[in-house]
Design a protein around this motif. Structure first.
Motif, mmCIF file in Angstrom:
data_model
loop_
_atom_site.group_PDB
_atom_site.id
_atom_site.type_symbol
_atom_site.label_atom_id
_atom_site.label_comp_id
_atom_site.label_asym_id
_atom_site.label_seq_id
_atom_site.Cartn_x
_atom_site.Cartn_y
_atom_site.Cartn_z
ATOM 1 N N ASN A 1 0.817 -1.210 0.000
ATOM 2 C CA ASN A 1 0.000 0.000 0.000
ATOM 3 C C ASN A 1 0.854 1.265 0.000
ATOM 4 O O ASN A 1 0.341 2.368 0.128
ATOM 5 N N ALA A 2 2.165 1.086 -0.151
ATOM 6 C CA ALA A 2 3.100 2.208 -0.155
ATOM 7 C C ALA A 2 3.867 2.216 -1.465
ATOM 8 O O ALA A 2 3.925 1.212 -2.179
ATOM 9 N N LEU A 3 4.490 3.354 -1.769
ATOM 10 C CA LEU A 3 5.283 3.498 -2.982
ATOM 11 C C LEU A 3 6.765 3.262 -2.728
ATOM 12 O O LEU A 3 7.579 3.411 -3.645
ATOM 13 N N THR A 4 7.126 2.879 -1.491
ATOM 14 C CA THR A 4 8.507 2.544 -1.171
ATOM 15 C C THR A 4 8.560 1.165 -0.538
ATOM 16 O O THR A 4 7.552 0.639 -0.059
ATOM 17 N N THR A 5 9.751 0.602 -0.521
ATOM 18 C CA THR A 5 10.009 -0.642 0.189
ATOM 19 C C THR A 5 10.718 -0.313 1.500
ATOM 20 O O THR A 5 11.367 0.728 1.627
ATOM 21 N N GLU A 6 10.616 -1.208 2.459
ATOM 22 C CA GLU A 6 11.262 -0.952 3.751
ATOM 23 C C GLU A 6 12.778 -0.897 3.627
ATOM 24 O O GLU A 6 13.463 -0.343 4.492
ATOM 25 N N GLU B 1 -3.949 2.998 4.668
ATOM 26 C CA GLU B 1 -5.199 2.497 4.080
ATOM 27 C C GLU B 1 -4.858 1.309 3.184
ATOM 28 O O GLU B 1 -3.964 1.381 2.338
ATOM 29 N N GLU B 2 -5.601 0.201 3.351
ATOM 30 C CA GLU B 2 -5.241 -1.028 2.661
ATOM 31 C C GLU B 2 -5.969 -1.219 1.331
ATOM 32 O O GLU B 2 -5.553 -2.023 0.510
ATOM 33 N N TYR B 3 -7.077 -0.555 1.118
ATOM 34 C CA TYR B 3 -7.840 -0.662 -0.123
ATOM 35 C C TYR B 3 -8.136 -2.117 -0.492
ATOM 36 O O TYR B 3 -7.704 -2.620 -1.525
ATOM 37 N N PRO B 4 -8.880 -2.818 0.367
ATOM 38 C CA PRO B 4 -9.178 -4.226 0.087
ATOM 39 C C PRO B 4 -10.055 -4.365 -1.158
ATOM 40 O O PRO B 4 -10.802 -3.456 -1.526
ATOM 41 N N TYR B 5 -9.967 -5.520 -1.766
ATOM 42 C CA TYR B 5 -10.720 -5.823 -2.986
ATOM 43 C C TYR B 5 -12.215 -5.819 -2.670
ATOM 44 O O TYR B 5 -12.703 -6.667 -1.927
ATOM 45 N N ASP B 6 -12.953 -4.837 -3.192
ATOM 46 C CA ASP B 6 -14.374 -4.691 -2.887
ATOM 47 C C ASP B 6 -15.031 -3.951 -4.049
ATOM 48 O O ASP B 6 -15.104 -2.726 -4.067
ATOM 49 N N VAL B 7 -15.521 -4.701 -5.014
ATOM 50 C CA VAL B 7 -16.060 -4.116 -6.245
ATOM 51 C C VAL B 7 -17.315 -3.295 -5.957
ATOM 52 O O VAL B 7 -17.492 -2.203 -6.514
ATOM 53 N N GLU B 8 -18.173 -3.787 -5.085
ATOM 54 C CA GLU B 8 -19.425 -3.065 -4.827
ATOM 55 C C GLU B 8 -19.164 -1.711 -4.166
ATOM 56 O O GLU B 8 -19.751 -0.696 -4.540
ATOM 57 N N ALA B 9 -18.283 -1.689 -3.173
ATOM 58 C CA ALA B 9 -17.949 -0.415 -2.529
ATOM 59 C C ALA B 9 -17.268 0.523 -3.516
ATOM 60 O O ALA B 9 -17.510 1.737 -3.505
ATOM 61 N N ALA B 10 -16.434 -0.041 -4.387
ATOM 62 C CA ALA B 10 -15.746 0.768 -5.385
ATOM 63 C C ALA B 10 -16.734 1.371 -6.376
ATOM 64 O O ALA B 10 -16.621 2.541 -6.773
ATOM 65 N N LYS B 11 -17.717 0.585 -6.774
ATOM 66 C CA LYS B 11 -18.733 1.068 -7.721
ATOM 67 C C LYS B 11 -19.495 2.251 -7.134
ATOM 68 O O LYS B 11 -19.790 3.231 -7.837
#
Length: 547
Positions: free
Chosen positions: A341-346, A365-375
């Motif tokens: 969820n980040a643009l860098t690596t540790e 924020e993890e942005y879990p896979y959720d098509v209905e919420a995304a819609k």
């Protein structure tokens, strides 16, 4: 993923790889989680077994021919994996991503706006002439010359003067305190070339005709355009600890991923970086060795048009939520890596305290896979039915996986979406030419950092930066980033970078997908390499010898 580099770009960062070989068809939906698959077992290796002795020669597969071996334009994997063994920088970026003295035997910062480098004595270029402070000034000054159009200009963007201030001393003055300048001296931005060679070769410098004349453990002796590059051991190399163990190295250009794997498994080529993931098991079945090492690269979707539907952060969040990143990781990288969820690596947060590193990554924020919420987010934004275009190129299968999955995800949440397929060279132009990005909303990158500092990534996203491809702008972000650039203390600077990481996670100017290890193969004849993405700047080939 891509081949050529920009001519006025941001520093040490980049794109791409050639990761996957097999064919995979994605139809109307984004890939489902690979619940029936077992994640591959792998572990990071700091260094492979030491060689038993020297070797006459070995060959190495490269996914592409370098765009240029002029250090001012060496801005991609194919370029730098060769150049790292031939040319050297003021500082040395080591496999563990620490910086130590290189052609500068020492450096100091007597004032907040000056860096003073003491140039190492007893070093010669491959033509036998001695390294001088004047060579350093000439090499560094090219990055400030608009006629050169250096890809590394942004490392020098705050520089006001580069002067020889002693027999073996060079002083760089910056307009403002710039912590990032010295960190950039371990990459191509810090490379030193003979001033006489630069003048003599002119426009041919760094190409297959003019070649280069540097100080590294290998000399560039032949470049057969479209075929191969040959390096020869430089016997008068100054650093006894890194004298080359091979008399010769031949880089063979093999654009096709399957051809690369076949060449390595058959023994026609002795090794290679950036292994096609579909070929890893095949390579592991040989008498050679596959290794996984430190990486600073993150696979992302760059949002390159904020004037269309992706200009609304709700749509960007929706698209990321509609991408099944676990499924994409399995399909594109065979599970070698993890969703991020980040643009860098540790790996680039090494100078940060444990608490600061945790603050940078925990609670994003993890942005879990959720098509209905995304819609619903797309509907709230009033973007239903609006169109986005995803650029791709026939470079490797991860391009196909990610572009097709992105289109499917966009359609699943009510957006219109299409893929625009361009040539590999045209794809590279997306990173260097704003006109090439016209009409393109998204494109894929594997973006690596060339210094051990996460601020390198987030400074890219400031308003007006060359590699801020979508012209994203956030005043709070800019203020924090600008403040961080002036902070000398690594821990205090990392705390600011943690704030920037959280803002980027919330605003999604780029969409993070996953991270993965650096991969390398050494055939049955050779050993000794340190498996680390530092191979782009560290003379890795010098350590390879007979198994």
């Amino acid at each position: 993923m891509t081949i050529i580099r920009s001519r006025a770009g941001r520093r040490g960062v980049l794109l791409v790889a050639a990761l996957s070989a097999g064919a995979l068809a994605l139809t109307g939906c984004t890939p489902e989680p690979a619940t029936s698959q077992t994640a591959p077992e792998w572990e990071l290796t700091a260094r492979t077994a030491a060689p038993s002795g020297d070797i006459d020669s070995f060959s190495w597969a490269s996914y592409a021919e370098p765009y240029s071996l002029d250090y001012a334009y060496a801005f991609d994997y194919a370029d730098n994996q060769v150049l790292a063994n031939v040319c050297e920088s003021l500082l040395r970026l080591n496999p563990d991503y620490t910086l130590t003295p290189g052609l500068a035997e020492s450096f100091e910062r007597p004032t907040p706006t000056t860096w003073v480098y003491t140039i190492r004595d007893g070093v010669t270029f491959h033509d036998g002439t001695p390294l001088t402070a004047a060579d350093v000034v000439a090499s560094m000054s090219r990055h400030l010359d608009p006629a050169v159009g250096s890809s590394w200009y942004s490392v020098y963007q705050n520089v006001t003067s580069i002067e020889q201030t002693g027999d073996r001393e060079v002083t760089v003055t910056t307009a403002i305190p710039d912590s990032q300048f010295n960190l950039g001296m371990g990459g191509s931005a810090g490379v030193v070339e003979s001033a006489a060679t630069l003048e003599e070769k002119g426009a041919d410098y760094g190409n297959s005709t003019g070649l280069v004349n540097c100080t590294g453990p290998f000399e560039l002796t032949e470049w057969k355009s479209g075929e191969s590059i040959t390096l020869t051991r430089y016997d008068d190399y100054w650093d006894d600890a890194l004298k080359a163990k091979s008399g010769e190295v031949e880089f063979v250009f093999l654009n096709d991923a399957t051809a690369r794997v076949n060449a390595m498994t058959s023994g026609d080529v002795d090794g290679g970086w950036m292994l096609p993931v579909d070929g890893i098991a095949q390579l592991q079945a040989t008498s050679g060795e596959v290794s996984f090492g430190l990486s600073t690269a993150a696979s992302d979707l760059i949002v390159s048009n904020l004037e269309g539907p992706l200009g609304d952060v709700r749509v960007r969040k929706a698209l990321l939520m509609a991408l099944n990143r676990d499924g994409i990781l399995e399909a594109a990288a065979k599970g070698y890596g993890e969703v991020s969820n980040a643009l860098t690596t540790e790996s680039v947060w090494g100078e940060a305290s444990e608490a600061t590193r945790a603050a940078a990554f925990d609670g994003l924020e993890e942005y879990p896979y959720d098509v209905e919420a995304a819609k619903k987010l797309v509907e709230e934004a009033g973007a239903t039915g609006q169109k986005i275009v995803i650029a791709t190129a026939p470079i490797s299968n991860d391009f196909a996986v990610i572009s097709q999955a992105t289109v499917a995800a966009a359609k699943s949440i009510g957006l219109d979406a299409e893929i625009e397929t361009v040539t590999p060279n045209a794809y590279t132009a997306l990173f260097s030419d704003p006109s090439a990005r016209e009409g393109i909303d998204l494109f894929y990158t594997i973006w690596y950092l060339s210094s051990p500092d996460p601020l390198e990534m987030y400074a890219v996203l400031r308003t007006g930066e060359f590699s801020n491809y979508g012209n994203w702008s956030d005043p709070e972000f800019d203020a924090i980033a600008n403040e961080a650039v002036g902070i000398d203390d690594a821990e205090a600077r990392a705390q600011k970078s943690a704030e920037l990481q959280r803002i980027a996670n919330e605003q999604l100017p780029w969409l993070p997908l996953f991270t993965g290890p650096t991969t390398v193969y050494q055939g049955e004849r050779i050993t000794g390499v340190a498996p680390s993405i530092a191979y782009l700047y560290y003379p890795w080939a010098a350590e390879i010898g007979a198994r």
